[in-house]
Design an enzyme around this catalytic site. Sequence first.
Site, short mmCIF file in Angstrom:
data_model
loop_
_atom_site.label_atom_id
_atom_site.label_comp_id
_atom_site.label_asym_id
_atom_site.label_seq_id
_atom_site.Cartn_x
_atom_site.Cartn_y
_atom_site.Cartn_z
CE LYS A 112 5.97 4.19 -1.80
NZ LYS A 112 5.88 2.68 -2.74
CE1 TYR B 62 9.03 -0.91 -0.19
CE2 TYR B 62 10.68 0.86 -0.41
CZ TYR B 62 9.29 0.33 -0.48
OH TYR B 62 8.07 1.30 -0.48
CG ASN C 156 3.41 3.17 -5.47
OD1 ASN C 156 4.32 3.65 -4.59
ND2 ASN C 156 3.10 1.97 -5.65
CG HIS D 267 5.10 1.61 2.62
ND1 HIS D 267 5.50 0.41 2.03
CD2 HIS D 267 5.22 1.63 3.99
CE1 HIS D 267 5.64 -0.44 2.98
NE2 HIS D 267 5.42 0.21 4.05
CD GLU E 144 6.81 -2.21 6.71
OE1 GLU E 144 5.83 -1.08 6.58
OE2 GLU E 144 6.94 -2.83 5.53
P1 ATP Z 1 4.22 -0.58 -0.70
O1 ATP Z 1 4.88 -1.80 0.01
O2 ATP Z 1 5.20 0.65 -0.90
O3 ATP Z 1 2.88 0.08 0.17
P2 ATP Z 1 2.50 -2.32 -2.15
O4 ATP Z 1 2.45 -3.20 -0.81
O5 ATP Z 1 1.18 -1.97 -2.82
O6 ATP Z 1 3.47 -1.13 -2.05
P3 ATP Z 1 4.66 -4.03 -2.88
O7 ATP Z 1 4.42 -5.23 -3.91
O8 ATP Z 1 5.05 -4.26 -1.50
O9 ATP Z 1 3.32 -3.18 -3.27
O10 ATP Z 1 5.87 -3.22 -3.72
C1 ATP Z 1 6.68 -2.21 -3.12
C2 ATP Z 1 6.82 -1.04 -4.10
O11 ATP Z 1 7.81 -1.43 -5.24
C3 ATP Z 1 5.69 -0.51 -4.63
O12 ATP Z 1 4.90 0.60 -4.00
C4 ATP Z 1 6.32 0.26 -5.85
O13 ATP Z 1 6.60 1.54 -5.34
C5 ATP Z 1 7.56 -0.73 -6.20
N1 ATP Z 1 6.79 -1.66 -7.35
C6 ATP Z 1 5.87 -2.89 -7.15
N2 ATP Z 1 5.82 -3.27 -8.04
C7 ATP Z 1 6.54 -2.71 -9.12
C8 ATP Z 1 6.90 -2.94 -10.44
N3 ATP Z 1 6.19 -4.18 -11.18
N4 ATP Z 1 7.57 -1.98 -11.06
C9 ATP Z 1 8.22 -1.12 -10.64
N5 ATP Z 1 8.04 -0.92 -9.16
C10 ATP Z 1 7.13 -1.81 -8.58
MG MG Z 2 4.45 -3.71 0.25
#
Ligand code: ATP
Ligand code: MG
Length: 140
Positions: free
Chosen positions: A11, A51, A114, A117, A128
Amino acid sequence: MAIERTLSIIKPDATRRNLTGAVADRLERAGLRIVAQKRLRLSRAQAEAFYAVHRERPFFNDLCTFMTSGPVVAQVLEGDNAVAKNREVMGATDPAKAAAGTIRKDFAESIEANSAHGSDSIENAAVEIAFFFSAIEIVG
Ligand code: ATP
Ligand code: MG
């Protein structure tokens, strides 16, 4: 265990801090093979499409702003149990909750920024991967 492919994204917070290689090293050391890779900058429309599953979530707008704030590196990872293994190496979404030695524990700036992804299922991985790569660009 089955050989799988999954979609990884390094990211913008990580590319900004020159951590592309450091993140890739964690993936490779976990036994995942990078069989396709490209650096690009997502447009707003592309981030929103990628997303789309999160569009009703309160963080959706900020997430799309973050994901378009700089370059990302999209990767196809291949290996035994690649979907789950990649998510294990990444750690929990919130770096404060991520296990020691994971990418997010060691590199993430926040729950949003974070660093990585990873696809959350084989079905989503296929969708994806096709979002970023054509078949000819994936060399196993
Ligand atoms: P990713 O899909 O990016 O691998 P993930 O599966 O761990 O991450 P998801 O729930 O799919 O988490 O959320 C997608 C992304 O949205 C997260 O990686 C983060 O960047 C962002 N995100 C998730 N929850 C929050 C939150 N509460 N506040 C801000 N950003 C968030
Ligand atoms: Mg996710």
